[in-house]
Design a protein around this motif. Sequence first.
Motif, short mmCIF file in Angstrom:
data_model
loop_
_atom_site.label_atom_id
_atom_site.label_comp_id
_atom_site.label_asym_id
_atom_site.label_seq_id
_atom_site.Cartn_x
_atom_site.Cartn_y
_atom_site.Cartn_z
N VAL A 118 0.84 -1.18 0.00
CA VAL A 118 0.00 0.00 0.00
C VAL A 118 0.88 1.24 0.00
CG1 VAL A 118 -1.80 1.25 1.23
CG2 VAL A 118 -1.78 -1.25 1.24
N GLU A 119 0.76 2.06 -1.03
CA GLU A 119 1.59 3.26 -1.15
C GLU A 119 0.80 4.50 -0.75
OE1 GLU A 119 3.55 3.67 -4.87
OE2 GLU A 119 5.12 2.24 -4.30
N VAL A 120 1.50 5.41 -0.09
CA VAL A 120 0.90 6.64 0.42
C VAL A 120 1.63 7.82 -0.20
CG1 VAL A 120 0.45 8.03 2.48
CG2 VAL A 120 0.21 5.54 2.58
N ASN A 121 0.88 8.82 -0.60
CA ASN A 121 1.48 10.03 -1.16
C ASN A 121 2.08 10.86 -0.04
OD1 ASN A 121 2.15 12.27 -2.66
ND2 ASN A 121 0.04 13.02 -2.83
N ALA A 122 3.39 11.12 -0.12
CA ALA A 122 4.07 11.93 0.88
C ALA A 122 4.52 13.26 0.30
CB ALA A 122 5.27 11.19 1.45
N GLY A 123 3.98 13.63 -0.84
CA GLY A 123 4.30 14.92 -1.45
C GLY A 123 5.28 14.78 -2.60
N TYR A 124 6.57 14.92 -2.31
CA TYR A 124 7.59 14.82 -3.35
C TYR A 124 7.95 13.37 -3.66
CZ TYR A 124 8.25 19.80 -2.53
OH TYR A 124 8.06 21.16 -2.41
N TYR A 125 7.38 12.45 -2.95
CA TYR A 125 7.67 11.04 -3.16
C TYR A 125 6.51 10.22 -2.61
CZ TYR A 125 8.96 11.34 1.78
OH TYR A 125 8.95 11.55 3.13
N THR A 126 6.50 8.95 -2.96
CA THR A 126 5.53 8.03 -2.38
C THR A 126 6.28 7.02 -1.52
OG1 THR A 126 5.64 6.55 -4.31
CG2 THR A 126 3.92 8.25 -4.30
N VAL A 127 5.59 6.49 -0.53
CA VAL A 127 6.22 5.56 0.39
C VAL A 127 5.20 4.46 0.74
CG1 VAL A 127 5.55 6.96 2.38
CG2 VAL A 127 7.42 5.32 2.60
N LYS A 128 5.70 3.24 0.84
CA LYS A 128 4.82 2.16 1.26
C LYS A 128 4.46 2.36 2.73
CE LYS A 128 6.56 -1.24 -2.03
NZ LYS A 128 7.24 -2.54 -2.22
N GLU A 129 3.21 2.11 3.04
CA GLU A 129 2.73 2.36 4.40
C GLU A 129 3.54 1.57 5.42
OE1 GLU A 129 -1.52 2.57 6.78
OE2 GLU A 129 -1.46 2.28 4.62
N ARG A 130 3.97 0.40 5.04
CA ARG A 130 4.77 -0.43 5.94
C ARG A 130 6.10 0.23 6.27
NH1 ARG A 130 8.76 -4.35 5.35
NH2 ARG A 130 8.61 -6.14 6.78
N GLU A 131 6.64 1.04 5.35
CA GLU A 131 7.97 1.61 5.51
C GLU A 131 7.94 3.06 5.99
OE1 GLU A 131 9.78 1.16 1.71
OE2 GLU A 131 9.60 -1.03 1.69
N MET A 132 6.77 3.59 6.30
CA MET A 132 6.67 4.99 6.71
C MET A 132 7.37 5.23 8.03
SD MET A 132 2.96 6.58 5.73
CE MET A 132 2.20 5.79 7.13
N THR A 133 8.16 6.30 8.06
CA THR A 133 8.76 6.75 9.32
C THR A 133 8.00 7.93 9.90
OG1 THR A 133 10.28 8.12 8.05
CG2 THR A 133 11.05 5.94 8.70
N GLY A 134 7.12 8.53 9.10
CA GLY A 134 6.37 9.69 9.54
C GLY A 134 4.91 9.37 9.79
N SER A 135 4.16 10.40 10.19
CA SER A 135 2.74 10.27 10.51
C SER A 135 1.91 10.88 9.39
CB SER A 135 2.42 10.96 11.84
OG SER A 135 1.05 10.84 12.15
N ILE A 136 1.20 10.03 8.65
CA ILE A 136 0.38 10.45 7.53
C ILE A 136 -0.98 9.78 7.64
CG2 ILE A 136 0.15 10.56 5.02
CD1 ILE A 136 3.18 10.33 4.80
N SER A 137 -2.03 10.57 7.63
CA SER A 137 -3.40 10.04 7.62
C SER A 137 -3.98 10.18 6.22
CB SER A 137 -4.28 10.77 8.62
OG SER A 137 -3.85 10.51 9.95
N ARG A 138 -4.90 9.29 5.87
CA ARG A 138 -5.38 9.25 4.49
C ARG A 138 -6.84 8.86 4.43
NH1 ARG A 138 -5.75 5.30 0.25
NH2 ARG A 138 -5.13 6.14 -1.80
N ILE A 139 -7.57 9.50 3.54
CA ILE A 139 -8.90 9.03 3.14
C ILE A 139 -8.91 8.91 1.62
CG2 ILE A 139 -10.09 10.04 5.12
CD1 ILE A 139 -11.16 12.18 3.23
N SER A 140 -9.66 7.96 1.13
CA SER A 140 -9.68 7.67 -0.30
C SER A 140 -10.97 8.14 -0.95
CB SER A 140 -9.51 6.17 -0.52
OG SER A 140 -10.64 5.47 -0.01
N ALA A 141 -11.02 7.97 -2.26
CA ALA A 141 -12.23 8.35 -3.00
C ALA A 141 -13.45 7.58 -2.51
CB ALA A 141 -12.01 8.10 -4.50
N ALA A 142 -13.22 6.33 -2.05
CA ALA A 142 -14.35 5.54 -1.56
C ALA A 142 -15.00 6.20 -0.35
CB ALA A 142 -13.87 4.13 -1.20
N ASP A 143 -14.20 6.83 0.51
CA ASP A 143 -14.76 7.54 1.67
C ASP A 143 -15.45 8.83 1.26
OD1 ASP A 143 -13.63 5.68 3.58
OD2 ASP A 143 -11.69 6.59 3.14
#
Length: 998
Positions: A118-143
Amino acid sequence: MKITTLAGLSCWCPITIALILLNWPVLTRAFPVFNPQQIISGKVTGTDGLPIPGVNILIKSTPIGTVSGPEGSYVIEARDSDTLVFSYMGFKTIELSVNSRTVIDVQLEEEVTALAGVEVNAGYYTVKEREMTGSISRISAADIDKQPVSNPLAAMQGRMPGVNIVQNTGVPGGDFKIEIRGRNSIRTDGNAPLYVIDGVPFTATSLTDSRVPGANIITHPLNGINPADIESIEVLKDADATAIYGSRGANGVVLITTRKGASGKVRVRVDLQSGIGEVGHKMKLMHTGPYLDMRREAFANDGVEPTTANAPDLLLWNTDRYTNWQDRLIGGTAYITGMQASVSGGGEQTVFRFGGGYRKETTVYPGNSGNRKISGSFNLNHHSADKKFTAGLVANYTADNNSLPVNDLTLAALRLPPNAPEVYDADGKLNWEGATWNNPYAELERKYRNKTDNLVVNTNLGLRLLPGLELKTGLGYTAMEVKELQTTPQSAFGPPTVQNRRSSSLNNSSIRTWIAEPRIAYELHMGKATLKALLGGTFQETTRTNHVLEATGFSSDALLENIRAASAIFVFASGETQYRYRAVFGRINYAWNNTYFLNLTARRDGSSRFGPGRQWADFGALGFAWIFSEEDFFSKAFPFVSYGKLRGSYGLTGNDQIGDYQFLDLWQTTFFPYQGSSGLTPVRPFNPDFGWETNKKLEMAMELGFVKNRVQITAAYYRNRSSDQLIGLPLPGITGFTSVQANLPATVENTGWELELNTTNMRGKNFSWTTALHLSFPRNRLIAYPGIENSAHAHVYTVGKPLELVRSYQFNGVDPETGVYRFEDVNNDGFISWPDDIRDLEPITTKFFGGLQNSLQFGNWQLDAFFQVVKQTGREPYGSFSPPGFLTNQPEEVANRWRNTGDVEAIQRATQTFGPAFFAYNNAVSSDYAITDASFIRLKNLAVSYRLPVKHGVGVRFYGQGQNLLTITGYQGLDPENPGTVALPPLRVFTAGVELTF
């Protein structure tokens, strides 16, 4: 006026020029001829044979893909040589070669180390949620799609830990307040996050001018973004996630990504929606009998004889008449009509999407006021045959037309006496009842129009020079223009007005921003180690213009929209400001064995909002993560833990949200010319010494998964300390100035806990049930302010207490002898006076907030219910009313007031003069008397849908949605979400619609 304090900021970066030159042969070459593809279909299931909807299916190394449907089925076009990648949260990612197959069924295995794909948009790059070192919350189009809202902030409300969003008004297009992990700045306008739409910064500043008022007062800029075009919204919160945005990320970053096309045959989606809205709760106010008793009692208490001048409600108006003014003024029905349509498709190398939307929403006020919004979007993505070159173009445009009453009628709905006259006379004209009242329908004679055009365009180019080495650049442009017009005809004034009072107010304002961000990215794999590096620069320029004027002296109401027909024009504002910003940023990420992760971010920012020598500042952050469940010793000792991660971060960000040219001295023309010539007077002194606000952020978090990650828990603790507060420092009047912009030696601390729980409760062949719960416990304190006792804030803030602390009189109830409110005499001098008798009272703050989402799927049925919970204190609505006994209605409980000596009541005696009871009431509404529990539980959203089986390639889905359906609260005002504020509350909305895909 233009002032440039960052020399050369608008020049092209050499990296950008080099990138364009390198790409030129590709840019000038026609797209390659479309190669024949074959249609691949199949079904995705789990090891238990049950279908898995929502699986991402991508052609490897391309953005081309699709998603599995409710029954796990999918269709995609691909070549024989392509490889399909199947990924879904909680399951292992699988890659399968096509190899001339036309049917590929896939069985996914559950992944004990979840989140791997699962990849998360971190702005200038994307990161897999498993590998995130920071705190990012997300909602998708489905929500987002399940909510009948017109502003993305409304779709986010209550759904993200640490993100507190309050809707300020129920008027369409109205404003929102958002705080990400608390209030960092003492300035109320210094806490807005950075909004980024498809890589382009988007203004958080409303162009609505208070001198051209509408019922919504302020429109939020994000109302210009169509929620139906949004693919996902990510919120970056901690230092590790926000530091790459430097000063712009001090208050968090909101990333909005719009929808893209998918390869394959052309797909058309049409969504038709219709609904209604209404005020969900009204206050219980006095009826005519109790109201008139209160009025007569007030005159008797004051020893004053009622007259036609001071008591028209007793002597002139019909004392048997009753009007429920809440029903009359805000009790109408708002009608909502919407349509969304999109066309998407593409081939092997190019995919596209066109989208369009229309939404019309009326108000609950009388008349035909409302909001109409038309939007269009375009998204194009292309890559070369060798996949070394990529290009993307995104464009979003919205035209928003607001037509509202000039003033919010909610206050009048609460305050008008219940026996006030009828609004129209026998001839159908406004009834002024002998000039004895202010007819609220006169506000409907005044007209307000707000037309906002919003354009966001972004181009992304990429060129892979070597394996792992890629050059990228983003070129963006945004333009927002607002045209406001408010007209006041002579008919809006009742007798005895004889002079010409016609007027028009006009506001033409715009904000235009361009941005260029060249970047170079490198990725190196060395056995078990992976190194990723990013280096880039930002060049941004924002120009704002505004022209605000008022015209008077029109000879006819018909000429009010023609400014040239006015006899006098007053210019309130006319000019141009320019903001220039540039930065260099870098990121290094190191991973070892997919277990240990280290992230280092640095940024150097320059802002034209500071004086020479103070323009530049350095920011950075360090983040780490350890997936301890990968360790052999842990998996053997705790086999019931399927996933475990410890992460943390610390860093420094800044803030320059102070407006333009604040360090310069400011002058204005005199109102009274001297000897026929206009002069200049100073308005603000020169102060080049103030600099950046700084925000030091610390976070520690743990993530755990149980039962093959069907139960996931996250707990995070954060601490943010914001210092060098930028604020106008008050000056004594003898200096000739009221304040000077400066850095106060104050430090504001925000701490808190954020808890998340996600569970898969049941998953069967025809039934599934998932639950998501989050809670946030924020705490805000002023932890340092040297010299506060000698500052202008000595009687406003207290070190060690929240910024929302109430410093006022201590309420001691009603004096049984006099019937007047009493207060604590702190200094025992026998008098109640400011500031001698003020004390620290209970803060008006949010103690915790959160949300609970339940999603159930049964066959083709889908049911989603979302509850919002807030534990908070707030102000009672009493401050919106006059003291009991005056010529305004009152809450129903005022009937239980003090009447006779010895009475023990919570409400003081009735009065209608400016005596002791009047002043005691004014003291009471600012004291702890008016502070109450404003907690609530709200059924924020309920959505149910039914999808018909696909026939002949056509899919049909019927749905119903509700917003703000039920609120459980003890708060006595109109709405507990924004307690103490008398404005139209968020509406209860019901919608129904049908979605067609073919």
